[in-house]
Design an enzyme around this catalytic site. Structure first.
Site, PDB file in Angstrom:
ATOM      1  N   ARG A   1       0.695  -1.224  -0.031  1.00 45.66           N
ATOM      2  CA  ARG A   1      -0.119  -0.096  -0.030  1.00 45.66           C
ATOM      3  C   ARG A   1       0.959   1.201   0.163  1.00 45.66           C
ATOM      4  O   ARG A   1       1.949   1.415   0.766  1.00 45.66           O
ATOM      5  CB  ARG A   1      -0.812  -0.005   1.283  1.00 45.66           C
ATOM      6  CG  ARG A   1      -1.917   1.078   1.471  1.00 45.66           C
ATOM      7  CD  ARG A   1      -2.949   1.048   0.652  1.00 45.66           C
ATOM      8  NE  ARG A   1      -4.156   1.657   0.830  1.00 45.66           N
ATOM      9  CZ  ARG A   1      -4.895   2.535  -0.041  1.00 45.66           C
ATOM     10  NH1 ARG A   1      -4.737   2.336  -1.434  1.00 45.66           N
ATOM     11  NH2 ARG A   1      -5.965   2.983   0.574  1.00 45.66           N
TER      12      ARG A   1
ATOM     13  N   THR B   1      -9.550   0.811  -9.332  1.00 45.93           N
ATOM     14  CA  THR B   1      -8.739  -0.092  -8.590  1.00 45.93           C
ATOM     15  C   THR B   1      -8.890  -1.461  -9.714  1.00 45.93           C
ATOM     16  O   THR B   1     -10.016  -1.487 -10.453  1.00 45.93           O
ATOM     17  CB  THR B   1      -9.228  -0.654  -7.399  1.00 45.93           C
ATOM     18  OG1 THR B   1      -9.133   0.386  -6.626  1.00 45.93           O
ATOM     19  CG2 THR B   1      -8.440  -1.764  -6.658  1.00 45.93           C
TER      20      THR B   1
ATOM     21  N   THR C   1      -4.120  -0.488  -7.202  1.00 46.14           N
ATOM     22  CA  THR C   1      -4.885   0.652  -7.292  1.00 46.14           C
ATOM     23  C   THR C   1      -4.284   2.051  -7.641  1.00 46.14           C
ATOM     24  O   THR C   1      -3.166   2.112  -7.010  1.00 46.14           O
ATOM     25  CB  THR C   1      -6.199   0.856  -6.127  1.00 46.14           C
ATOM     26  OG1 THR C   1      -6.881   1.803  -6.619  1.00 46.14           O
ATOM     27  CG2 THR C   1      -5.596   1.176  -5.116  1.00 46.14           C
TER      28      THR C   1
ATOM     29  N   GLU D   1      -4.304   8.850  -3.327  1.00 46.97           N
ATOM     30  CA  GLU D   1      -4.672   7.829  -2.379  1.00 46.97           C
ATOM     31  C   GLU D   1      -4.857   8.640  -1.083  1.00 46.97           C
ATOM     32  O   GLU D   1      -5.231   8.111  -0.062  1.00 46.97           O
ATOM     33  CB  GLU D   1      -3.770   6.775  -2.167  1.00 46.97           C
ATOM     34  CG  GLU D   1      -3.596   5.675  -3.197  1.00 46.97           C
ATOM     35  CD  GLU D   1      -5.123   4.754  -3.190  1.00 46.97           C
ATOM     36  OE1 GLU D   1      -5.902   4.829  -2.152  1.00 46.97           O
ATOM     37  OE2 GLU D   1      -5.122   3.806  -4.243  1.00 46.97           O
TER      38      GLU D   1
ATOM     39  N   ASP E   1      -7.869   8.664   0.862  1.00 47.74           N
ATOM     40  CA  ASP E   1      -8.455   7.590   1.664  1.00 47.74           C
ATOM     41  C   ASP E   1      -8.111   7.624   2.979  1.00 47.74           C
ATOM     42  O   ASP E   1      -8.632   6.866   3.776  1.00 47.74           O
ATOM     43  CB  ASP E   1      -7.815   6.287   1.011  1.00 47.74           C
ATOM     44  CG  ASP E   1      -8.616   5.652  -0.046  1.00 47.74           C
ATOM     45  OD1 ASP E   1      -9.654   6.063  -0.371  1.00 47.74           O
ATOM     46  OD2 ASP E   1      -8.054   4.627  -0.362  1.00 47.74           O
TER      47      ASP E   1
ATOM     48  N   SER F   1      -7.750   1.074   3.534  1.00 48.66           N
ATOM     49  CA  SER F   1      -8.151   0.461   1.996  1.00 48.66           C
ATOM     50  C   SER F   1      -9.293  -0.277   2.298  1.00 48.66           C
ATOM     51  O   SER F   1      -9.637  -0.990   3.382  1.00 48.66           O
ATOM     52  CB  SER F   1      -6.921  -0.157   1.340  1.00 48.66           C
ATOM     53  OG  SER F   1      -7.305  -1.001  -0.021  1.00 48.66           O
ATOM     54  N   SER F   2      -9.933  -0.505   1.128  1.00 48.34           N
ATOM     55  CA  SER F   2     -11.084  -1.575   0.977  1.00 48.34           C
ATOM     56  C   SER F   2     -10.714  -2.773   0.431  1.00 48.34           C
ATOM     57  O   SER F   2     -11.582  -3.529   0.087  1.00 48.34           O
ATOM     58  CB  SER F   2     -12.495  -0.907   0.559  1.00 48.34           C
ATOM     59  OG  SER F   2     -13.017   0.175   1.585  1.00 48.34           O
TER      60      SER F   2
ATOM     61  N   GLY G   1     -13.865  -1.258  -6.780  1.00 40.92           N
ATOM     62  CA  GLY G   1     -15.094  -0.530  -6.332  1.00 40.92           C
ATOM     63  C   GLY G   1     -15.303   0.390  -5.377  1.00 40.92           C
ATOM     64  O   GLY G   1     -16.112   0.456  -4.549  1.00 40.92           O
ATOM     65  N   GLY G   2     -13.882   0.649  -4.640  1.00 42.48           N
ATOM     66  CA  GLY G   2     -13.876   1.439  -3.500  1.00 42.48           C
ATOM     67  C   GLY G   2     -14.646   0.688  -2.270  1.00 42.48           C
ATOM     68  O   GLY G   2     -14.492  -0.255  -2.174  1.00 42.48           O
TER      69      GLY G   2
END
Length: 567
Positions: A100, A376, A394, A415, A418, A447-448, A468-469
């Site tokens: 990440r 993503t 992503t 990012e 986020d 993150s998701s 898809g967030g």
């Protein structure tokens, strides 16, 4: 081991296959030797050739990911970051790599606030200021160092050739660039690549990215250092300095990947492994499925109001805990065990009325005993030995920050949005963050992303993930439930209609035109605030036969370039 991987890119374009749209009804084809399920046919072809030439799943994942940087610029990336789960068949173990993005050393939440202390959404999502220090190249290098068998340069070479000599533009790429034309005019470095002569490229024309080709050649020759040091690092730092960004050469040199323990939990007879912090994906999905595991879901159907109601109430509770407790475990307490504890799950179940919707204003975080437009992309790869890679990476929103680094040819992520820039204020996906996810230098934003690998009776059962967030988690969870509980074929489990709820806003989203009006009225009668919206999630999934000898793959019909390649 050295093998030559010939350029796959343009040869198959002679076939009309690439210009056909995804079908809603898919026939699942069985493969024995290997499979690649991915959001772009050119990249999938490169991944498949890697497998056919003797590479393992990790080799194919590296080749596919680099190819996506050229062919799927809205999401495929070397300017972003991601998460990967790897199943090694010999040891029967699942490994989790976190690559990440991180907040640059100079990060400060005040930089993203307007005078009224509200989040300035433009600053948080457009331009280099919105970018975290990228992790993708370091992540792929670490995966390859740990598990790969091919020579590194041969895995980067196909992507470098795609960028340097070009490939024919497919319809989904032409449509994507045209759709985001205004955003891609934000920076001269961006428009020069994606809007040559002031207009988007047309399908069937050649798309050349010389600067990206040069950047990939440095990575090809120098590995991780070809990106995080030397010429590329200097260009990234200079571009950020000139355009208000924060990433420095020191930030790039300091970036590190982290091997972590995956989140693991059971659902019926499935052993599920998914991404843990700094992703909320595995924890939120684990809470949802653990709650639902206590209900007799088999009494219902996938589109029944009873199931949708229970799914929504489980999601409502899991997402409010996400807001309260989850963040980078290096900076805040890791609540994974507490939130998935059976006794804690039991307390959350007690708050669910099986006949009436809860109110998100009244549903508060529990009190555990302390112990991702949505650009993503996800792909799944399985090799002949049964090794699996489930990888999501992503740049956040479509085309990330919209800023291409001068002379490097790739887009920076956005990012930083986020993070919980201002606690209580939603980000671009409507997610509300808390103190655990506030901005701090070196911190990884929550993150998701939910790359997932599932075992059943000691054998691989399914591997999947989605873009898809905030909707990633519910998309993956519904696919698992539909296959295991409602016994749908993999293609139907992936392609059937979805719903989504994330606590705030207090809305039950339904994909437009997919639910019978009587079912919607029943949900409204139960107290749900129902709203139709465009389709969401693009699940890429692989399913395994009971004996583990065959695999089938499904690319979500919602994904214009979704492709399954196998042999």
């Amino acid at each position: 081991m050295k093998r030559f991987i010939p350029l796959f890119a343009c040869i198959l374009l002679l076939s009309g296959f690439f210009f056909s749209s995804c079908d809603y009804i898919q026939t699942e084809k069985l493969y024995r030797q290997g499979i690649v399920v991915c959001a772009d046919p050119i990249a999938a072809g490169i991944g498949l050739e890697t497998l056919e030439n003797g590479g393992n799943a990790v080799d194919a994942a590296c080749a596919t990911a680099f190819a996506l940087a050229a062919t799927l610029p809205s999401a495929g990336n070397i300017g972003g970051g991601g998460l990967a789960l790897v199943y090694i068949a010999d040891s029967q173990k699942v490994f989790y790599l976190d690559f990440r993005e991180t907040a640059p050393a100079a990060s400060d939440a005040k930089r993203y606030l307007a005078e009224d202390n509200q989040v300035d959404r433009h600053k948080a999502t457009v331009g280099p200021l919105s970018a975290g220090t990228p992790g993708t190249v370091a992540g792929l290098a670490e995966l390859h160092k740990t598990f790969g068998v091919f020579d590194w340069a041969e895995l980067v070479k196909p992507a470098r050739l795609l960028a340097d000599t070009g490939f024919m533009v497919l319809p989904h790429l032409a449509e994507s660039i045209a759709e985001h034309q205004d955003d891609l005019n934000s920076y001269a470095s961006t428009s020069a690549i994606f809007l040559p002569n002031g207009a988007p490229p047309q399908a069937g024309t050649k798309f050349i990215q010389k600067d990206l080709g040069q950047t990939l050649s440095l990575i090809e020759a120098g590995g991780k250092d070809g990106f995080y040091a030397g010429e590329t690092a200097e260009k990234i730092a200079a571009f950020c300095l000139q355009n208000g960004g924060l990433i420095t050469a020191e930030d790039l040199a300091a970036y590190k990947t982290v091997w972590r323990e995956p989140v693991s939990f059971t659902f019926r007879d499935l052993d599920i492994y998914a991404s843990g912090l700094p992703s909320s994906g595995g924890i939120v999905m684990g809470q949802m499925l653990s709650i639902l595991d206590q209900f007799e879901l088999e009494r219902y159907t996938a589109q029944s109001p009873e199931f949708i109601h229970l799914f929504t109430e489980a999601a409502r509770r899991a997402y409010v805990d996400r807001e309260q407790y989850l963040g980078d475990p290096e900076f805040t307490h890791n609540f994974t065990k507490e939130l998935l504890d059976k006794d804690y799950i039991a307390t959350r179940i007690q708050t669910i009325d099986p006949n009436k919707a809860g109110s998100s204003e009244e549903i508060l975080p529990g009190v555990p005993k302390r112990k991702e437009s949505d650009q993503t992309t996800h792909f799944v790869i399985v090799d002949r030995d049964g090794n699996i890679v489930s990888l999501t990476y992503t740049i956040n929103l479509s085309y990330g920050s919209k800023a291409v680094v001068d002379g490097c040819g790739f887009l920076l992520n956005n990012e930083m949005d986020d993070f919980a820039i201002a606690p209580g204020q939603p980000n671009a996906f409507g997610l509300v963050g808390g103190e655990a996810n506030t901005i701090q230098p070196g911190k990884r934003m929550l993150s998701s992303m939910t790359p997932t690998i599932i075992m059943r009776k000691g054998r691989p059962y399914m591997a999947l993930g989605s873009p898809g967030g905030s909707k990633i988690i519910t998309s993956v969870a519904q696919t698992i439930i539909k296959r295991r509980i409602f016994d749908l074929p993999l293609a139907e489990a992936v392609n059937s209609p979805r719903v989504h709820h994330q606590w705030q806003p207090d809305i039950l989203y339904i994909e437009q035109g997919t639910l019978d009006i009587n079912i919607m009225q029943e949900l409204i009668a139960r107290g749900h605030n129902v709203k139709e919206r465009t389709p969401f999630g693009e699940v890429m999934a692989v399913g395994f036969s009971d004996d583990g000898k065959f695999v089938s793959g499904v690319a979500d019909h919602r994904c214009p370039g979704g492709t399954v390649e196998g042999f």
